[in-house]
Motif scaffolding. Structure first.
Motif, PDB file in Angstrom:
ATOM      1  N   GLU A  65       0.839  -1.193   0.000  1.00  0.00           N
ATOM      2  CA  GLU A  65       0.000   0.000   0.000  1.00  0.00           C
ATOM      3  C   GLU A  65       0.876   1.246   0.000  1.00  0.00           C
ATOM      4  OE1 GLU A  65      -0.083  -2.161   2.721  1.00  0.00           O
ATOM      5  OE2 GLU A  65      -1.602  -3.483   1.892  1.00  0.00           O
ATOM      6  N   GLU A  66       0.574   2.164  -0.882  1.00  0.00           N
ATOM      7  CA  GLU A  66       1.331   3.405  -0.980  1.00  0.00           C
ATOM      8  C   GLU A  66       1.238   4.188   0.328  1.00  0.00           C
ATOM      9  OE1 GLU A  66       1.241   7.450  -3.619  1.00  0.00           O
ATOM     10  OE2 GLU A  66       0.614   5.582  -4.582  1.00  0.00           O
ATOM     11  N   ARG A  68       2.641   3.472   3.147  1.00  0.00           N
ATOM     12  CA  ARG A  68       2.864   2.639   4.336  1.00  0.00           C
ATOM     13  C   ARG A  68       4.365   2.409   4.517  1.00  0.00           C
ATOM     14  NH1 ARG A  68      -1.407   1.374   7.595  1.00  0.00           N
ATOM     15  NH2 ARG A  68      -0.239  -0.474   8.099  1.00  0.00           N
TER      16      ARG A  68
END
Length: 87
Positions: A65-66, A68
């Motif tokens: 996930e971008e 994170r």
């Protein structure tokens, strides 16, 4: 050498390490394919954990996930063995 309980469900391989109980994702690279084949052949049932022994390292990998933080991930250097009885 690391040992733990490996599972593979919905294209998400994971291991729980015997040494400290950490649950980690497993990178699908290196000698991973030998691990997956052994799991498919020896697991007690779909999604059931299988005890495995590996030469492996833990490396920081980017999160899926971008935004994170990086994720500690198990990288399989060499698959050694699997045992459905956990030994």
């Amino acid at each position: 050498v690391l040992a733990g309980w490996f599972t593979y469900v919905a294209d998400a391989p994971r291991i729980v390490l015997c040494a400290d109980g950490r649950a980690l994702p497993v990178q699908q690279a290196g000698d991973y394919l030998a691990l997956e084949r052994a799991y498919t052949a020896a697991r007690p049932g779909p999604g059931a954990p299988l005890w495995v022994q590996l030469d492996a390292r833990i490396a920081s990998r980017p999160a899926m996930e971008e935004g994170r933080p990086p994720v500690n991930t198990l990288v399989v250097e060499r698959f050694e063995r699997a045992d459905p009885r956990g030994r």
